[in-house]
Scaffold this motif. Sequence first.
Motif, short mmCIF file in Angstrom:
data_model
loop_
_atom_site.label_atom_id
_atom_site.label_comp_id
_atom_site.label_asym_id
_atom_site.label_seq_id
_atom_site.Cartn_x
_atom_site.Cartn_y
_atom_site.Cartn_z
N GLY A 223 0.77 -1.24 0.00
CA GLY A 223 0.00 0.00 0.00
C GLY A 223 0.80 1.28 0.00
O GLY A 223 0.43 2.22 0.72
N PRO A 224 1.87 1.40 -0.78
CA PRO A 224 2.66 2.64 -0.75
C PRO A 224 1.98 3.82 -1.43
O PRO A 224 2.40 4.96 -1.25
CB PRO A 224 3.95 2.24 -1.48
N ILE A 225 0.95 3.55 -2.23
CA ILE A 225 0.23 4.61 -2.95
C ILE A 225 -1.23 4.58 -2.51
O ILE A 225 -1.89 3.55 -2.62
CB ILE A 225 0.31 4.41 -4.47
N ASN A 226 -1.73 5.71 -2.00
CA ASN A 226 -3.13 5.67 -1.58
C ASN A 226 -4.06 5.80 -2.79
O ASN A 226 -3.63 6.09 -3.91
CB ASN A 226 -3.42 6.71 -0.50
N TYR A 227 -5.34 5.60 -2.55
CA TYR A 227 -6.31 5.49 -3.64
C TYR A 227 -6.36 6.74 -4.51
O TYR A 227 -6.33 6.67 -5.74
CB TYR A 227 -7.70 5.19 -3.06
N ASP A 228 -6.45 7.90 -3.88
CA ASP A 228 -6.59 9.15 -4.64
C ASP A 228 -5.37 9.40 -5.51
O ASP A 228 -5.49 9.80 -6.67
CB ASP A 228 -6.81 10.33 -3.68
N ALA A 229 -4.18 9.18 -4.96
CA ALA A 229 -2.95 9.36 -5.74
C ALA A 229 -2.89 8.34 -6.88
O ALA A 229 -2.43 8.65 -7.99
CB ALA A 229 -1.74 9.22 -4.84
N ASP A 230 -3.37 7.14 -6.61
CA ASP A 230 -3.36 6.08 -7.62
C ASP A 230 -4.19 6.48 -8.83
O ASP A 230 -3.80 6.24 -9.99
CB ASP A 230 -3.93 4.80 -6.99
N GLN A 231 -5.33 7.11 -8.57
CA GLN A 231 -6.20 7.53 -9.68
C GLN A 231 -5.50 8.57 -10.55
O GLN A 231 -5.60 8.53 -11.78
CB GLN A 231 -7.51 8.10 -9.12
N ILE A 232 -4.80 9.49 -9.92
CA ILE A 232 -4.10 10.53 -10.68
C ILE A 232 -2.97 9.93 -11.51
O ILE A 232 -2.78 10.28 -12.68
CB ILE A 232 -3.56 11.61 -9.71
N LEU A 233 -2.21 9.01 -10.92
CA LEU A 233 -1.12 8.37 -11.66
C LEU A 233 -1.65 7.63 -12.87
O LEU A 233 -1.06 7.68 -13.96
CB LEU A 233 -0.36 7.41 -10.74
N THR A 234 -2.77 6.93 -12.71
CA THR A 234 -3.37 6.20 -13.83
C THR A 234 -3.80 7.16 -14.93
O THR A 234 -3.56 6.91 -16.13
CB THR A 234 -4.58 5.37 -13.35
N GLN A 235 -4.42 8.27 -14.54
CA GLN A 235 -4.86 9.27 -15.52
C GLN A 235 -3.68 9.87 -16.27
O GLN A 235 -3.80 10.23 -17.45
CB GLN A 235 -5.66 10.37 -14.81
N GLN A 236 -2.54 9.97 -15.60
CA GLN A 236 -1.35 10.53 -16.22
C GLN A 236 -0.62 9.53 -17.10
O GLN A 236 0.36 9.89 -17.76
CB GLN A 236 -0.39 11.04 -15.13
N GLY A 237 -1.08 8.29 -17.12
CA GLY A 237 -0.46 7.28 -17.96
C GLY A 237 0.69 6.54 -17.31
O GLY A 237 1.46 5.85 -17.98
N THR A 238 0.80 6.67 -15.98
CA THR A 238 1.84 5.94 -15.26
C THR A 238 1.40 4.48 -15.09
O THR A 238 0.25 4.21 -14.75
CB THR A 238 2.08 6.56 -13.87
N TYR A 239 2.31 3.57 -15.31
CA TYR A 239 2.01 2.16 -15.12
C TYR A 239 2.39 1.77 -13.69
O TYR A 239 3.57 1.80 -13.32
CB TYR A 239 2.79 1.29 -16.12
N VAL A 240 1.39 1.42 -12.89
CA VAL A 240 1.63 1.01 -11.50
C VAL A 240 1.40 -0.49 -11.40
O VAL A 240 0.28 -0.97 -11.57
CB VAL A 240 0.70 1.75 -10.52
N PHE A 241 2.46 -1.22 -11.12
CA PHE A 241 2.36 -2.66 -10.92
C PHE A 241 2.10 -2.89 -9.44
O PHE A 241 2.93 -2.53 -8.60
CB PHE A 241 3.64 -3.35 -11.40
N PRO A 242 0.94 -3.47 -9.09
CA PRO A 242 0.45 -3.44 -7.71
C PRO A 242 1.17 -4.37 -6.75
O PRO A 242 1.73 -5.41 -7.14
CB PRO A 242 -1.01 -3.85 -7.86
N ASP A 243 1.10 -3.98 -5.48
CA ASP A 243 1.75 -4.74 -4.41
C ASP A 243 1.29 -6.18 -4.34
O ASP A 243 2.11 -7.07 -4.10
CB ASP A 243 1.53 -4.04 -3.06
N ILE A 244 0.02 -6.43 -4.54
CA ILE A 244 -0.46 -7.81 -4.36
C ILE A 244 0.11 -8.76 -5.40
O ILE A 244 0.04 -9.98 -5.23
CB ILE A 244 -2.01 -7.91 -4.34
N LEU A 245 0.71 -8.21 -6.44
CA LEU A 245 1.46 -9.02 -7.40
C LEU A 245 2.96 -8.92 -7.15
O LEU A 245 3.65 -9.93 -6.97
CB LEU A 245 1.15 -8.56 -8.83
#
Length: 436
Positions: free
Chosen positions: A331-353
Amino acid sequence: MLNENNAKNSLLADAGKRLEQALKHVDISEDAIARLQHPKTSLSVSIPVRMDDGSLKVFSGYRVRYDDTRGAGKGGVRYHPGVNLDEVQSLAFWMTFKCALLDLPFGGAKGGITVNPKELSKAELERLSRGYIDAIADAIGIDVDILAPDVYTNAVIMGWMMDQYSTIKRTLCRGVVTGKPLTLGGSKGRDTATAMGAFTVIQAMLPKFKLLPAKTTVAIQGFGNAGATLAGLLAEAGYKVVAVSDSKGGIYAPQGLDIASVSEHKNKSREMKAVYCHNPLCSIVEHQAISNQELLALDVDVLIPAALENQITLANVQDIRAKYIFEVANGPINYDADQILTQQGTYVFPDILVNAGGVTVSYFEWVQNRHGWYWTLAEVNQRLQEKMQIEAEQVWLISQDLKIDLRTAAYVQALKRLGEALDAKGNRNYFVNSSV
């Protein structure tokens, strides 16, 4: 998705928002959703410890088994001043989906003690660890809930816990704890499993973006066991690791760091310095001292948060310049920040993987304990790499097929497996519309 009481808990509520995104893309029964809204068991305990100076101090401990539909609960125990019930419930919630995503026969659990372990002697740590097991012994077991190391816990502490549980039960119970010393039934490769699993995911995913190791810059926040080991693996593979940090701060060298020398110096002096070591001599090389926040904002290709949760939030998300983020921390990225990163085209490979290598090799250790047949390091690493590659590719395919971000794709896969297991026990549709 989470109930009203849980919604008051910031971490758990944040975790629940991730599932709401995934629920739009998976057919899961209302019964399954209802059962995933609540932890199965949530235990708070007091642990009295006789300190070295003769005084008595009472510590708060927790153990949460969130869901065990797919198998016994599985999750680490962390020692940290910030441990509380909300955090432990959130981590158990994430473990539930991590185990389902990796298709392991486990549910999700987590535990912790509110303590700064750096302030305790080794003897006090042993008494605390054994006292924790005394307090939770009735809630754990080889087919009930299995412990593992986490933040500021290690193989020695896991050995104490296994030994204490065995003493209570009057029989040797190796499988109740994983991450133990090898001589007490631990598995080879467990100490490097989280890093090796993350490395495997990185190696599988970056070629999809035509990124070559020698031309790929990496910054790693968190130079503990997982972060330091992963930094070494990446450096050996040719990646340009330009920045690393621990809880006190970090170092940045645009030309790249000699990770083996940095690790050697850190182990000897407890200081983060950009150095180059030749035999016993280490020479300081040009570098910049930076804060953890400055590391997160570096202009690098790959950013790896490997410290604690909530490191990237609305307060600093606009500073993030990395195009690819691999979450080694939970959980290093909270939900709100995650949404912004996705909108900006950042690829976030999640912790559960990404950080699932640890629980995967914990599963291997549990299997070896039960069968009394132990594998070589090569066998462990081969099985781990195969498992991580298969599930990483599956998450990627779901993401591409449904045109969704990688985190949502990971939760879609996990939800499918959890939903199938929960519905196998019967759901509303079964009881209303079918005969026995």
